[in-house]
Design a protein around this motif. Structure first.
Motif, mmCIF file in Angstrom:
data_model
loop_
_atom_site.group_PDB
_atom_site.id
_atom_site.type_symbol
_atom_site.label_atom_id
_atom_site.label_comp_id
_atom_site.label_asym_id
_atom_site.label_seq_id
_atom_site.Cartn_x
_atom_site.Cartn_y
_atom_site.Cartn_z
ATOM 1 N N ALA A 245 0.778 -1.223 0.175
ATOM 2 C CA ALA A 245 0.145 0.046 -0.236
ATOM 3 C C ALA A 245 0.924 1.295 -0.084
ATOM 4 N N GLY A 246 0.446 2.268 -0.455
ATOM 5 C CA GLY A 246 0.918 3.549 -0.401
ATOM 6 C C GLY A 246 -0.061 4.647 0.428
ATOM 7 N N MET A 247 0.421 5.555 1.013
ATOM 8 C CA MET A 247 -0.511 6.441 1.774
ATOM 9 C C MET A 247 0.281 7.728 1.843
ATOM 10 N N ASP A 248 -0.904 8.799 1.698
ATOM 11 C CA ASP A 248 -0.498 10.176 1.829
ATOM 12 C C ASP A 248 -1.310 10.769 3.057
ATOM 13 N N PHE A 249 -0.696 11.125 3.946
ATOM 14 C CA PHE A 249 -1.414 11.703 5.318
ATOM 15 C C PHE A 249 -2.270 13.017 5.008
ATOM 16 N N GLY A 250 -3.287 13.278 5.541
ATOM 17 C CA GLY A 250 -4.257 14.404 5.561
ATOM 18 C C GLY A 250 -5.233 14.435 6.703
ATOM 19 N N PHE A 251 -5.902 15.584 6.482
ATOM 20 C CA PHE A 251 -6.781 15.961 7.456
ATOM 21 C C PHE A 251 -7.825 16.723 6.785
ATOM 22 N N ARG A 252 -7.687 17.798 6.592
ATOM 23 C CA ARG A 252 -8.399 18.873 5.896
ATOM 24 C C ARG A 252 -8.441 18.535 4.403
ATOM 25 N N ALA A 253 -7.185 18.302 3.938
ATOM 26 C CA ALA A 253 -7.121 17.705 2.806
ATOM 27 C C ALA A 253 -7.335 16.184 2.976
ATOM 28 N N PRO A 254 -7.394 15.368 1.938
ATOM 29 C CA PRO A 254 -7.677 13.940 2.367
ATOM 30 C C PRO A 254 -6.590 13.012 2.365
ATOM 31 N N THR A 255 -6.751 12.032 3.442
ATOM 32 C CA THR A 255 -5.791 11.245 3.522
ATOM 33 C C THR A 255 -6.105 10.090 2.463
ATOM 34 N N GLU B 98 -10.978 14.783 6.877
ATOM 35 C CA GLU B 98 -11.583 15.098 8.114
ATOM 36 C C GLU B 98 -11.591 13.827 9.175
ATOM 37 N N VAL B 99 -10.821 12.899 8.927
ATOM 38 C CA VAL B 99 -11.037 11.621 9.771
ATOM 39 C C VAL B 99 -9.376 11.367 10.349
ATOM 40 N N VAL B 100 -9.400 11.286 11.767
ATOM 41 C CA VAL B 100 -8.360 11.027 12.334
ATOM 42 C C VAL B 100 -7.583 9.760 12.020
ATOM 43 N N LEU B 101 -5.964 9.919 11.887
ATOM 44 C CA LEU B 101 -5.285 8.635 11.522
ATOM 45 C C LEU B 101 -5.608 7.498 11.836
ATOM 46 N N GLU B 102 -5.952 7.280 13.478
ATOM 47 C CA GLU B 102 -6.342 5.848 13.973
ATOM 48 C C GLU B 102 -7.390 5.393 13.184
ATOM 49 N N SER B 103 -8.446 6.183 12.498
ATOM 50 C CA SER B 103 -9.480 5.562 11.808
ATOM 51 C C SER B 103 -8.929 4.784 10.403
ATOM 52 N N HIS B 104 -8.017 5.655 9.946
ATOM 53 C CA HIS B 104 -7.249 4.967 8.439
ATOM 54 C C HIS B 104 -6.676 3.674 9.046
ATOM 55 N N ALA B 105 -5.734 3.739 10.168
ATOM 56 C CA ALA B 105 -5.144 2.677 10.411
ATOM 57 C C ALA B 105 -5.824 1.662 10.825
ATOM 58 N N LYS B 106 -6.901 1.782 11.294
ATOM 59 C CA LYS B 106 -7.867 0.712 11.683
ATOM 60 C C LYS B 106 -8.546 0.053 10.370
ATOM 61 N N ALA B 107 -8.723 0.914 9.480
ATOM 62 C CA ALA B 107 -9.156 0.454 7.963
ATOM 63 C C ALA B 107 -8.224 -0.233 7.367
ATOM 64 N N LEU B 108 -6.947 -0.165 7.408
ATOM 65 C CA LEU B 108 -5.813 -0.918 6.841
ATOM 66 C C LEU B 108 -5.799 -1.997 7.634
ATOM 67 N N ALA B 109 -5.542 -2.198 8.942
ATOM 68 C CA ALA B 109 -5.242 -3.317 9.592
ATOM 69 C C ALA B 109 -6.366 -4.343 9.691
ATOM 70 N N ASP B 110 -7.653 -3.819 9.581
ATOM 71 C CA ASP B 110 -8.617 -4.552 9.753
ATOM 72 C C ASP B 110 -9.100 -4.761 8.454
ATOM 73 N N SER B 111 -8.704 -4.452 7.511
ATOM 74 C CA SER B 111 -9.102 -4.964 6.113
ATOM 75 C C SER B 111 -9.223 -6.300 5.729
ATOM 76 N N ASP B 112 -9.929 -6.929 4.780
ATOM 77 C CA ASP B 112 -9.781 -8.061 4.345
ATOM 78 C C ASP B 112 -8.538 -8.382 3.531
ATOM 79 N N GLN B 113 -7.836 -7.230 3.077
ATOM 80 C CA GLN B 113 -6.567 -7.316 2.415
ATOM 81 C C GLN B 113 -5.506 -6.383 3.081
ATOM 82 N N ILE B 114 -4.824 -7.023 4.052
ATOM 83 C CA ILE B 114 -3.765 -6.499 4.695
ATOM 84 C C ILE B 114 -2.491 -6.160 3.944
ATOM 85 N N PRO B 115 -1.871 -5.102 3.710
ATOM 86 C CA PRO B 115 -0.568 -5.109 2.965
ATOM 87 C C PRO B 115 0.338 -5.500 3.697
ATOM 88 N N VAL B 116 1.378 -6.074 3.044
ATOM 89 C CA VAL B 116 2.672 -6.645 3.653
ATOM 90 C C VAL B 116 3.285 -5.271 4.135
#
Length: 183
Positions: A14-24, A47-65
């Motif tokens: 996966a690749g990720m660009d952090f944001g809050f006002r701008a999208p993550t 406008e979603v905190v990073l913890e929610s994005h981390a949870k979405a990645l870690a709890d996904s049915d497709q967890i990246p290496v």
């Protein structure tokens, strides 16, 4: 090895660009055994905190290496005392954050899309509409034709997530051993 069920024998990154006002932006990609990268899925949320994005990645049915991110994610937040990378690793995710110049990452992405010879080695599934739009709108300042830095005006977040992914895949950080001699 985590494999994407859509592409047999592949590794999921996966690749990720952090944001809050701008999208993550999070991009999931399958890497074939021959090195062909296919972006299969995207998450673009404001406008979603990073913890929610981390949870979405870690709890996904497709967890990246691993997840390639902006090296600025090593900086600690003045609010939480944690870095963005620490938030991701506390969820059990492996994070790569290789420092690089923007031009280096753009060159690696461009080479995958349009190599000097042979077939492309980067494909984007048509459901990844934000990434496709971002790449179509990515541009350089018209008043500075010699700059190697693109305009940072909105559509760059998905392109940056792609750049962080590719820079960590194609040109990973190499540690070197040195011999320390005390005086």
């Amino acid at each position: 090895v985590h494999a994407d069920p859509e592409i047999a024998g592949s590794t999921l990154i996966a690749g990720m660009d952090f944001g809050f006002r701008a999208p993550t932006v999070i991009l999931w990609a399958s890497v074939s055994i021959t090195g062909v990268v296919t972006i299969t899925r995207e998450r673009v949320v404001k406008e979603v905190v990073l913890e929610s994005h981390a949870k979405a990645l870690a709890d996904s049915d497709q967890i990246p290496v691993w997840v390639g991110v902006d090296p600025a994610g090593r900086q600690r937040s003045g609010q939480t005392g944690k870095s963005d990378i620490a938030v991701l690793t506390q969820r059990g995710l492996t994070v790569k954050a290789r420092p690089s110049r923007i031009a280096e990452g753009i060159s690696l992405v461009s080479t995958r899309l349009k190599p000097a010879s042979g077939d492309p080695t980067l494909f984007i599934h048509n459901r990844c509409t934000h990434l496709i739009e971002a790449l179509q709108q990515y541009h350089y300042p018209p008043d500075n034709p010699v700059t190697m830095d693109p305009v940072k005006d909105g559509p760059d977040h998905a392109a940056d997530a792609l750049r962080y992914m590719v820079i960590n895949l194609d040109n990973p950080h190499k540690a070197s051993a040195s011999r320390y001699t005390p005086r």
